[in-house]
Motif scaffolding. Structure first.
Motif, PDB file in Angstrom:
ATOM      1  N   SER A   1      14.824   3.421  -3.734  1.00  0.00           N
ATOM      2  CA  SER A   1      15.288   2.226  -3.012  1.00  0.00           C
ATOM      3  C   SER A   1      16.638   2.459  -2.333  1.00  0.00           C
ATOM      4  N   LEU A   2      16.753   1.986  -1.102  1.00  0.00           N
ATOM      5  CA  LEU A   2      18.026   2.064  -0.371  1.00  0.00           C
ATOM      6  C   LEU A   2      18.693   0.691  -0.305  1.00  0.00           C
ATOM      7  N   THR A   3      18.163  -0.253  -1.039  1.00  0.00           N
ATOM      8  CA  THR A   3      18.687  -1.627  -0.976  1.00  0.00           C
ATOM      9  C   THR A   3      20.157  -1.667  -1.380  1.00  0.00           C
ATOM     10  N   PRO A   4      21.005  -2.261  -0.545  1.00  0.00           N
ATOM     11  CA  PRO A   4      22.427  -2.316  -0.902  1.00  0.00           C
ATOM     12  C   PRO A   4      22.719  -3.345  -1.995  1.00  0.00           C
ATOM     13  N   THR A   5      23.481  -2.911  -2.973  1.00  0.00           N
ATOM     14  CA  THR A   5      23.984  -3.839  -3.994  1.00  0.00           C
ATOM     15  C   THR A   5      25.449  -4.170  -3.710  1.00  0.00           C
ATOM     16  N   PHE A   6      25.983  -3.525  -2.678  1.00  0.00           N
ATOM     17  CA  PHE A   6      27.357  -3.778  -2.233  1.00  0.00           C
ATOM     18  C   PHE A   6      27.344  -3.735  -0.712  1.00  0.00           C
ATOM     19  N   ALA A   7      28.140  -4.592  -0.098  1.00  0.00           N
ATOM     20  CA  ALA A   7      28.335  -4.479   1.357  1.00  0.00           C
ATOM     21  C   ALA A   7      29.703  -5.014   1.722  1.00  0.00           C
ATOM     22  N   ALA A   8      30.264  -4.428   2.752  1.00  0.00           N
ATOM     23  CA  ALA A   8      31.490  -4.965   3.353  1.00  0.00           C
ATOM     24  C   ALA A   8      31.225  -5.029   4.849  1.00  0.00           C
ATOM     25  N   ALA A   9      31.783  -6.029   5.494  1.00  0.00           N
ATOM     26  CA  ALA A   9      31.532  -6.173   6.933  1.00  0.00           C
ATOM     27  C   ALA A   9      32.730  -6.822   7.610  1.00  0.00           C
ATOM     28  N   ALA A  10      32.915  -6.469   8.871  1.00  0.00           N
ATOM     29  CA  ALA A  10      33.956  -7.121   9.681  1.00  0.00           C
ATOM     30  C   ALA A  10      33.255  -8.019  10.693  1.00  0.00           C
ATOM     31  N   LEU A  11      33.639  -9.290  10.696  1.00  0.00           N
ATOM     32  CA  LEU A  11      33.013 -10.256  11.601  1.00  0.00           C
ATOM     33  C   LEU A  11      34.093 -10.883  12.481  1.00  0.00           C
TER      34      LEU A  11
ATOM     35  N   ALA B   1      34.647   0.807   2.125  1.00  0.00           N
ATOM     36  CA  ALA B   1      35.150  -0.552   2.380  1.00  0.00           C
ATOM     37  C   ALA B   1      36.620  -0.505   2.780  1.00  0.00           C
ATOM     38  N   HIS B   2      37.344   0.453   2.221  1.00  0.00           N
ATOM     39  CA  HIS B   2      38.772   0.563   2.558  1.00  0.00           C
ATOM     40  C   HIS B   2      38.951   1.122   3.967  1.00  0.00           C
ATOM     41  N   TYR B   3      38.088   2.086   4.340  1.00  0.00           N
ATOM     42  CA  TYR B   3      38.168   2.611   5.701  1.00  0.00           C
ATOM     43  C   TYR B   3      37.851   1.516   6.717  1.00  0.00           C
ATOM     44  N   LEU B   4      36.865   0.703   6.369  1.00  0.00           N
ATOM     45  CA  LEU B   4      36.497  -0.386   7.287  1.00  0.00           C
ATOM     46  C   LEU B   4      37.690  -1.325   7.496  1.00  0.00           C
ATOM     47  N   ALA B   5      38.339  -1.691   6.399  1.00  0.00           N
ATOM     48  CA  ALA B   5      39.494  -2.590   6.510  1.00  0.00           C
ATOM     49  C   ALA B   5      40.603  -1.900   7.314  1.00  0.00           C
ATOM     50  N   ALA B   6      40.818  -0.617   7.020  1.00  0.00           N
ATOM     51  CA  ALA B   6      41.895   0.109   7.695  1.00  0.00           C
ATOM     52  C   ALA B   6      41.662   0.176   9.203  1.00  0.00           C
ATOM     53  N   LYS B   7      40.384   0.256   9.589  1.00  0.00           N
ATOM     54  CA  LYS B   7      40.052   0.282  11.018  1.00  0.00           C
ATOM     55  C   LYS B   7      40.664  -0.936  11.731  1.00  0.00           C
ATOM     56  N   TYR B   8      40.759  -2.039  11.011  1.00  0.00           N
ATOM     57  CA  TYR B   8      41.337  -3.256  11.603  1.00  0.00           C
ATOM     58  C   TYR B   8      42.757  -3.517  11.088  1.00  0.00           C
ATOM     59  N   LYS B   9      43.377  -2.454  10.582  1.00  0.00           N
ATOM     60  CA  LYS B   9      44.758  -2.528  10.076  1.00  0.00           C
ATOM     61  C   LYS B   9      44.909  -3.583   8.988  1.00  0.00           C
ATOM     62  N   VAL B  10      43.917  -3.628   8.154  1.00  0.00           N
ATOM     63  CA  VAL B  10      43.904  -4.623   7.078  1.00  0.00           C
ATOM     64  C   VAL B  10      43.840  -3.891   5.748  1.00  0.00           C
ATOM     65  N   ARG B  11      44.436  -4.518   4.753  1.00  0.00           N
ATOM     66  CA  ARG B  11      44.337  -3.992   3.396  1.00  0.00           C
ATOM     67  C   ARG B  11      43.684  -5.094   2.555  1.00  0.00           C
ATOM     68  N   TRP B  12      42.660  -4.743   1.807  1.00  0.00           N
ATOM     69  CA  TRP B  12      42.024  -5.768   0.971  1.00  0.00           C
ATOM     70  C   TRP B  12      43.066  -6.367   0.033  1.00  0.00           C
ATOM     71  N   GLY B  13      43.059  -7.663  -0.078  1.00  0.00           N
ATOM     72  CA  GLY B  13      44.079  -8.330  -0.891  1.00  0.00           C
ATOM     73  C   GLY B  13      43.797  -8.292  -2.377  1.00  0.00           C
TER      74      GLY B  13
END
Ligand SMILES: NC(=O)C1=CN([C@@H]2O[C@H](COP(=O)(O)OP(=O)(O)OC[C@H]3O[C@@H](n4cnc5c(N)ncnc54)[C@H](OP(=O)(O)O)[C@@H]3O)[C@@H](O)[C@H]2O)C=CC1
Ligand SMILES: O=C1O[C@H](COP(=O)(O)O)[C@@H](O)[C@H](O)[C@H]1O
Length: 599
Positions: free
Chosen positions: A414-424, A579-591
């Motif tokens: 199974s490739l079903t994600p049990t975790f996801a992060a997204a930028a909207l 998930a951290h790279y995704l946040a960093a792409k938008y100059k964000v750090r997960w709080g």
């Protein structure tokens, strides 16, 4: 004791003969509140075509009773032990518990609540306990009956035994708990039947009529069953067991389809038997106290609304995590995955409430109109803005935690994600360019749900070249902790007391447990009560649902078509590093990283 009364009325459409019939006749329900524990006295009078605008919306389930005393933690244990011993006597209830002898006044109305799928997990865990809590608080109408319906064979006594095991009383007001449970259980009955059998529903109808005794009968069906049998059950209930002279409403549980097409097909099928007004699509996150409070926070405090835009807000984070896997629900989950299970509904609903413009009023349609506008303004989600993960087995401290694919109901590949992060992104004037980051995962290191609002830097900050704190990182952050341990706190920079000039990052903290002594109601309590009262504000309208699916369907299809391999993360960890790279792409750090958390 002085008893204070106030009366509020609301217009109810009445749908006389079948689910789908329309009628111009309506009746007004008037509810009188008092400060006494029995505060809910309902009286209904027939009325034709009264404009709804003449009526005051009901706000019933707030605390009208006397404020309860705070119970110290050590006493809670004792209290719980007491409740457990009372419960054990309830579990031995026999059929002989008897049935309630309702006073029969034909001008009165009745409410019959049928939990379809009563033998299942959700019914036991959430629905019956919520109904009992409403009864315990005096919020259910005087004449109500609860029916469990499922294929399993059970007697009334067996249903009552099953239900009684999950009932609890409010810790802060446990008086007469076991009597209340007995009274409640006497109102619970069971009818065994197939979900696709009009005859079995007709037999249910007969039983309901006996309880209703010729009075105005209002009927609420809660579909607590897997989605593949929703339509069968709705059809049969509609044809064979709808109310003849009152309203009939149906609460539908998620998932509402798995993409735009299947969701639209489900809506079309439901609408063969129900009008939109009769369909209550539940998203239980909308019933959570702090989610409901979002609008209050924004629209009743001068200090927040002016800051609520791209001008002051740098990014918004919506974070959901669970510290357990899909244990027991892998069969369901594998067909959906975390994006459909949590993001497309719970987190997106919170986002819409967070970002909407001020509604014209607090009426359901005004609020839902604003939410739809937000959803329809959202930029299509790019695959590059999504990170998916799946948990793998992990051994820690001698304990082995399973991988997602160790579940026997989940295919090994199974490739079903049990975790996801997204930028909207919301492409409107208020939110242009502000990243809304979502993160949701199972089998992570903690359990929680929160909204984090990170504000921009203070321009020309006098204290920048200072002084104990890196002010580039120490921007203001507003955190709305939905669960557990509800709180709203604002991180501010503050001078450390003393003769020198040193700043630190501190919290202005509204911690619910410290501020309020009353127990916070479960989301299902609020939503069930709203459905009984015909209040649709916290339920999902079909166009909202369409907009939510339109946003997520393309990227879900792409993930599946391209067979994107999830990033594997150990059970109990903080999730994939992606998930951290995704946040960093938008100059964000997960709080929620915990570095600056919570003194
Ligand atoms: N459990 C949870 O925490 C949550 C559940 N939901 C949703 O709520 C609904 C109910 O959930 P849950 O209680 O967990 O579901 P269950 O799998 O426990 O199913 C509920 C009942 O439906 C009947 N049933 C189950 N499978 C079938 C089938 N294939 N065909 C016919 N009948 C069946 C069974 O009753 P019997 O055999 O007696 O007829 C069962 O007790 C679902 O739509 C779920 O997605 C939503 C949020 C959370
Ligand atoms: O809808 C769902 O919600 C639960 C989490 O709900 P909570 O109120 O306990 O936070 C989640 O476990 C489940 O997978 C999902 O279907």
């Amino acid at each position: 004791m002085t008893t204070l009364y106030s009366t509020q009325c609301r217009l109810h459409p009445s749908l006389p003969s079948s689910f789908s019939s329309s009628s111009s006749s309506s009746f007004i329900q008037c509810v009188t509140f008092s400060s006494s524990p029995k505060r809910f006295v309902a009286a209904e009078a027939s009325l034709k075509s009264q404009p709804a605008s003449h009526l005051t919306p009901l706000q019933t389930h707030q605390n009208h009773g006397a404020t309860a005393a705070t119970v110290a933690p050590v006493e809670n244990d004792t209290l719980i032990e007491g409740l457990e011993s009372k419960l054990s006597s309830v579990t031995s209830l026999e059929e002989s518990l008897g049935e309630v002898d309702f006073e029969k006044d034909e001008n009165e109305s009745t409410v019959s609540i049928t939990v379809v799928g009563a033998s299942g997990d959700l019914a036991k865990k959430k629905i019956f306990p919520a109904l009992f809590a409403l009864y315990y608080e005096g919020c259910l109408p005087k004449n109500f009956t609860i029916y469990g319906y499922a294929r399993s064979k059970m007697t009334n006594a067996e249903l009552r035994n099953m239900v009684s095991k999950t009932l609890t009383c409010r810790i802060d007001r446990s008086e007469n708990c076991s009597e209340k449970m007995d009274e409640f259980l006497k109102r619970c009955f069971y009818h065994s039947g197939q979900y696709d059998s009009p005859e079995n529903f007709a037999a249910l109808d007969k039983k309901l009529k006996e309880h209703e005794g010729g009075r105005i009968s209002n009927r609420l069906y809660y579909l607590s069953i897997p989605p593949n049998i929703f339509i069968d059950a709705v059809k049969c209930a509609s044809l064979s067991a709808s109310s003849g002279n009152g309203w009939t409403r149906v609460i539908v549980e998620k998932p509402f389809g798995r993409d735009s097409d299947s969701s639209a097909a489900l809506t079309r099928s439901l609408k063969q038997y129900l009008t939109e007004d009769q369909i209550f699509r539940i998203d239980h996150y909308l019933g959570k106290e702090l989610v409901e409070n979002l609008s209050v926070l924004r629209f009743s405090n001068l200090i927040f609304e002016p800051l609520w835009s791209r001008q002051y807000i740098r990014n918004v984070q919506l974070i959901f995590s669970e510290d357990f896997g899909t244990e027991g629900r892998g069969g369901y989950f594998d067909n959906y995955g975390i994006i459909r299970d949590i993001m497309q509904n719970h987190l997106l609903q919170i986002l819409a409430l967070f970002a909407m413009e001020t509604p014209v009023s607090l009426d359901a349609e005004d609020i839902r109109n604003e939410k739809v506008k937000v959803l329809r303004s959202m930029r299509p989600i790019q695959l590059e803005d999504v990170v998916v993960g799946q948990y793998k087995g992990h051994t820690r401290g001698g304990v082995t935690y399973p991988a997602y694919t160790d579940d026997k109901t989940v295919p090994k590949d199974s490739l079903t994600p049990t975790f996801a992060a997204a930028a909207l992104f919301i492409d409107n004037a208020r939110w242009d360019g502000v990243p809304f980051l979502m993160k949701a995962g199972k089998a992570l290191h903690n359990k929680g749900a929160e909204i984090r609002v990170q504000f921009r830097h203070v321009p020309g900050n006098l204290y920048n070249r200072n002084i104990g704190t890196d002010l580039d990182r120490a921007t203001n952050e507003l955190v709305i902790r939905v669960q557990p341990d509800e709180a709203i706190y604002l991180k501010i920079n503050n001078k450390v007391p003393g003769l020198g000039m040193r700043l630190d990052h501190s919290k202005l903290n509204l911690h619910y447990a410290a501020r309020y002594s009353t127990e916070i109601p479960d989301a299902y309590e609020r939503l069930l009560l709203d459905a009984i009262e015909g209040e649709r504000r916290l339920f999902i309208r079909s166009d909202e649902l369409d907009a939510a699916w339109s946003l997520f369907t393309p990227v879900l299809n792409e993930l599946e078509e391209k067979k994107i391999i999830p990033e594997y993360y150990p059970y109990g960890s903080r999730g994939p590093v992606g998930a951290h790279y995704l946040a960093a792409k938008y100059k964000v750090r997960w709080g929620d990283l915990g570095l600056d958390t919570e003194q």
